[in-house]
Design a protein around this motif. Sequence first.
Motif, PDB file in Angstrom:
ATOM      1  N   PHE A 149     136.193   1.418 -63.534  1.00  0.00           N
ATOM      2  CA  PHE A 149     135.460   0.300 -64.116  1.00  0.00           C
ATOM      3  C   PHE A 149     136.379  -0.676 -64.865  1.00  0.00           C
ATOM      4  O   PHE A 149     135.902  -1.553 -65.576  1.00  0.00           O
ATOM      5  CB  PHE A 149     134.350   0.818 -65.032  1.00  0.00           C
ATOM      6  N   ASN A 150     137.693  -0.485 -64.706  1.00  0.00           N
ATOM      7  CA  ASN A 150     138.684  -1.350 -65.347  1.00  0.00           C
ATOM      8  C   ASN A 150     138.386  -1.525 -66.836  1.00  0.00           C
ATOM      9  O   ASN A 150     138.294  -2.638 -67.347  1.00  0.00           O
ATOM     10  CB  ASN A 150     138.764  -2.708 -64.643  1.00  0.00           C
ATOM     11  N   ASP A 151     138.232  -0.396 -67.518  1.00  0.00           N
ATOM     12  CA  ASP A 151     137.899  -0.387 -68.941  1.00  0.00           C
ATOM     13  C   ASP A 151     138.817   0.605 -69.651  1.00  0.00           C
ATOM     14  O   ASP A 151     138.400   1.698 -70.023  1.00  0.00           O
ATOM     15  CB  ASP A 151     136.428  -0.010 -69.120  1.00  0.00           C
ATOM     16  N   PRO A 152     140.100   0.239 -69.815  1.00  0.00           N
ATOM     17  CA  PRO A 152     141.084   1.189 -70.333  1.00  0.00           C
ATOM     18  C   PRO A 152     140.815   1.692 -71.744  1.00  0.00           C
ATOM     19  O   PRO A 152     141.298   2.753 -72.128  1.00  0.00           O
ATOM     20  CB  PRO A 152     142.405   0.417 -70.272  1.00  0.00           C
ATOM     21  N   GLY A 153     140.043   0.983 -72.533  1.00  0.00           N
ATOM     22  CA  GLY A 153     139.763   1.416 -73.900  1.00  0.00           C
ATOM     23  C   GLY A 153     138.468   2.184 -74.055  1.00  0.00           C
ATOM     24  O   GLY A 153     138.072   2.527 -75.172  1.00  0.00           O
ATOM     25  N   ALA A 154     137.786   2.488 -72.958  1.00  0.00           N
ATOM     26  CA  ALA A 154     136.484   3.163 -73.031  1.00  0.00           C
ATOM     27  C   ALA A 154     136.615   4.537 -73.679  1.00  0.00           C
ATOM     28  O   ALA A 154     137.629   5.217 -73.555  1.00  0.00           O
ATOM     29  CB  ALA A 154     135.885   3.304 -71.632  1.00  0.00           C
ATOM     30  N   LYS A 164     137.040   0.971 -55.671  1.00  0.00           N
ATOM     31  CA  LYS A 164     136.157   0.851 -54.514  1.00  0.00           C
ATOM     32  C   LYS A 164     134.923   1.746 -54.691  1.00  0.00           C
ATOM     33  O   LYS A 164     133.808   1.371 -54.334  1.00  0.00           O
ATOM     34  CB  LYS A 164     136.913   1.235 -53.237  1.00  0.00           C
ATOM     35  N   GLY A 165     135.129   2.929 -55.263  1.00  0.00           N
ATOM     36  CA  GLY A 165     134.019   3.839 -55.519  1.00  0.00           C
ATOM     37  C   GLY A 165     133.013   3.268 -56.498  1.00  0.00           C
ATOM     38  O   GLY A 165     131.795   3.457 -56.349  1.00  0.00           O
ATOM     39  N   ALA A 166     133.492   2.553 -57.508  1.00  0.00           N
ATOM     40  CA  ALA A 166     132.575   1.918 -58.465  1.00  0.00           C
ATOM     41  C   ALA A 166     131.722   0.863 -57.769  1.00  0.00           C
ATOM     42  O   ALA A 166     130.533   0.709 -58.091  1.00  0.00           O
ATOM     43  CB  ALA A 166     133.361   1.312 -59.622  1.00  0.00           C
ATOM     44  N   ARG A 167     132.298   0.159 -56.812  1.00  0.00           N
ATOM     45  CA  ARG A 167     131.518  -0.825 -56.039  1.00  0.00           C
ATOM     46  C   ARG A 167     130.466  -0.114 -55.185  1.00  0.00           C
ATOM     47  O   ARG A 167     129.326  -0.581 -55.073  1.00  0.00           O
ATOM     48  CB  ARG A 167     132.444  -1.676 -55.170  1.00  0.00           C
ATOM     49  N   ARG A 168     130.844   0.997 -54.567  1.00  0.00           N
ATOM     50  CA  ARG A 168     129.880   1.764 -53.764  1.00  0.00           C
ATOM     51  C   ARG A 168     128.757   2.295 -54.656  1.00  0.00           C
ATOM     52  O   ARG A 168     127.584   2.281 -54.283  1.00  0.00           O
ATOM     53  CB  ARG A 168     130.578   2.932 -53.055  1.00  0.00           C
ATOM     54  N   GLY A 196     130.488   8.349 -74.094  1.00  0.00           N
ATOM     55  CA  GLY A 196     129.225   7.862 -74.631  1.00  0.00           C
ATOM     56  C   GLY A 196     128.652   6.735 -73.803  1.00  0.00           C
ATOM     57  O   GLY A 196     129.081   6.476 -72.676  1.00  0.00           O
ATOM     58  N   LYS A 197     127.692   6.037 -74.399  1.00  0.00           N
ATOM     59  CA  LYS A 197     127.005   4.946 -73.718  1.00  0.00           C
ATOM     60  C   LYS A 197     127.934   3.744 -73.604  1.00  0.00           C
ATOM     61  O   LYS A 197     128.642   3.403 -74.544  1.00  0.00           O
ATOM     62  CB  LYS A 197     125.745   4.577 -74.491  1.00  0.00           C
ATOM     63  N   GLN A 198     127.901   3.108 -72.427  1.00  0.00           N
ATOM     64  CA  GLN A 198     128.751   1.957 -72.119  1.00  0.00           C
ATOM     65  C   GLN A 198     127.889   0.715 -71.933  1.00  0.00           C
ATOM     66  O   GLN A 198     126.683   0.806 -71.750  1.00  0.00           O
ATOM     67  CB  GLN A 198     129.545   2.220 -70.828  1.00  0.00           C
ATOM     68  N   LEU A 199     128.525  -0.427 -71.919  1.00  0.00           N
ATOM     69  CA  LEU A 199     127.855  -1.656 -71.523  1.00  0.00           C
ATOM     70  C   LEU A 199     127.593  -1.525 -70.026  1.00  0.00           C
ATOM     71  O   LEU A 199     128.529  -1.369 -69.233  1.00  0.00           O
ATOM     72  CB  LEU A 199     128.740  -2.866 -71.813  1.00  0.00           C
ATOM     73  N   SER A 200     126.346  -1.570 -69.628  1.00  0.00           N
ATOM     74  CA  SER A 200     125.994  -1.284 -68.238  1.00  0.00           C
ATOM     75  C   SER A 200     126.052  -2.522 -67.354  1.00  0.00           C
ATOM     76  O   SER A 200     125.483  -3.555 -67.696  1.00  0.00           O
ATOM     77  CB  SER A 200     124.594  -0.675 -68.156  1.00  0.00           C
ATOM     78  N   PRO A 201     126.699  -2.394 -66.192  1.00  0.00           N
ATOM     79  CA  PRO A 201     126.663  -3.482 -65.219  1.00  0.00           C
ATOM     80  C   PRO A 201     125.388  -3.445 -64.369  1.00  0.00           C
ATOM     81  O   PRO A 201     125.195  -4.315 -63.517  1.00  0.00           O
ATOM     82  CB  PRO A 201     127.900  -3.215 -64.355  1.00  0.00           C
ATOM     83  N   TYR A 202     124.545  -2.433 -64.595  1.00  0.00           N
ATOM     84  CA  TYR A 202     123.343  -2.250 -63.794  1.00  0.00           C
ATOM     85  C   TYR A 202     122.142  -2.790 -64.563  1.00  0.00           C
ATOM     86  O   TYR A 202     121.865  -2.349 -65.675  1.00  0.00           O
ATOM     87  CB  TYR A 202     123.130  -0.771 -63.464  1.00  0.00           C
ATOM     88  N   PRO A 203     121.385  -3.731 -63.987  1.00  0.00           N
ATOM     89  CA  PRO A 203     120.281  -4.360 -64.710  1.00  0.00           C
ATOM     90  C   PRO A 203     119.237  -3.386 -65.254  1.00  0.00           C
ATOM     91  O   PRO A 203     118.727  -3.583 -66.346  1.00  0.00           O
ATOM     92  CB  PRO A 203     119.662  -5.299 -63.672  1.00  0.00           C
ATOM     93  N   VAL A 226     122.921   6.472 -65.388  1.00  0.00           N
ATOM     94  CA  VAL A 226     124.060   6.829 -64.548  1.00  0.00           C
ATOM     95  C   VAL A 226     125.084   7.451 -65.487  1.00  0.00           C
ATOM     96  O   VAL A 226     125.501   6.814 -66.461  1.00  0.00           O
ATOM     97  CB  VAL A 226     124.656   5.584 -63.855  1.00  0.00           C
ATOM     98  N   ALA A 227     125.463   8.700 -65.219  1.00  0.00           N
ATOM     99  CA  ALA A 227     126.389   9.421 -66.088  1.00  0.00           C
ATOM    100  C   ALA A 227     127.659   9.758 -65.312  1.00  0.00           C
ATOM    101  O   ALA A 227     127.655  10.635 -64.441  1.00  0.00           O
ATOM    102  CB  ALA A 227     125.748  10.701 -66.621  1.00  0.00           C
ATOM    103  N   VAL A 228     128.740   9.052 -65.623  1.00  0.00           N
ATOM    104  CA  VAL A 228     130.026   9.291 -64.970  1.00  0.00           C
ATOM    105  C   VAL A 228     130.694  10.476 -65.668  1.00  0.00           C
ATOM    106  O   VAL A 228     130.824  10.503 -66.896  1.00  0.00           O
ATOM    107  CB  VAL A 228     130.922   8.036 -65.036  1.00  0.00           C
ATOM    108  N   LEU A 229     131.125  11.441 -64.869  1.00  0.00           N
ATOM    109  CA  LEU A 229     131.710  12.675 -65.387  1.00  0.00           C
ATOM    110  C   LEU A 229     133.229  12.558 -65.450  1.00  0.00           C
ATOM    111  O   LEU A 229     133.925  12.909 -64.513  1.00  0.00           O
ATOM    112  CB  LEU A 229     131.315  13.859 -64.497  1.00  0.00           C
ATOM    113  N   GLY A 230     133.718  12.043 -66.557  1.00  0.00           N
ATOM    114  CA  GLY A 230     135.166  11.970 -66.738  1.00  0.00           C
ATOM    115  C   GLY A 230     135.628  10.606 -67.215  1.00  0.00           C
ATOM    116  O   GLY A 230     135.441   9.610 -66.518  1.00  0.00           O
ATOM    117  N   ILE A 231     136.214  10.570 -68.396  1.00  0.00           N
ATOM    118  CA  ILE A 231     136.630   9.311 -69.012  1.00  0.00           C
ATOM    119  C   ILE A 231     137.806   8.672 -68.280  1.00  0.00           C
ATOM    120  O   ILE A 231     137.845   7.460 -68.107  1.00  0.00           O
ATOM    121  CB  ILE A 231     136.920   9.492 -70.520  1.00  0.00           C
TER     122      ILE A 231
END
Length: 192
Positions: A138-143, A109-113, A146-153, A126-131
């Motif tokens: 973000f439902n990405d168990p193998g992350a 829910k927080g990721a949606r917010r 580093g840099k991720q595939l961004s859902p933000y345009p 956007v830098a998320v603090l904590g893997i």
Amino acid sequence: MSVRFSRDELKRFSGKTLPDLISHQVRLLFVGINPGLRSVAVQAAFAPRGNRFYPALFQAGITDRLIDASAGFTDADREYLLHRGIGITGLVQRATASAAELTGAELVKGARRLRKTVAEFSPRVVAVLGITAYRAAFNDPGATLGKQLSPYPAAELWVVPNPSGRNAHASVTTLAAAYREVANAAGIEIDA
């Protein structure tokens, strides 16, 4: 100035919230997991003295001075961070004694917010603090870090180490290097 709270006094802040530190000048949005009880008590993110967030920002050259948020932000520190293009929010707004108290559903829910916050303020990074929190939110168990595939345009998405003293895997030097990398990506001028 030091502010002390008993354990019972801090417990009263459980479930309370901390406003985001953000403006439309934000270039780099740091996303913590959720506020701790002391942070809500003094109304400043990463307030516990053992937290290494501000020492890492200083060592990275993102700030030109060490910010002490243990008694809350001064108006000057708040304005300085905002002027530098730094924003701070959390995945989950609810304060807890430990992030382990959060549910997976709360993180999702927080990721949606967060998506709404990013759309409104348009940070470059956007830098998320904590893997671990990132993987759940973000439902990405193998992350990995580093840099991720961004859902933000219009924003890059990164995962960097969490500055909590409970994260024994990351030293202030390691944190500073990761935070410097995201600050460079965001176009924030780094002090030598």
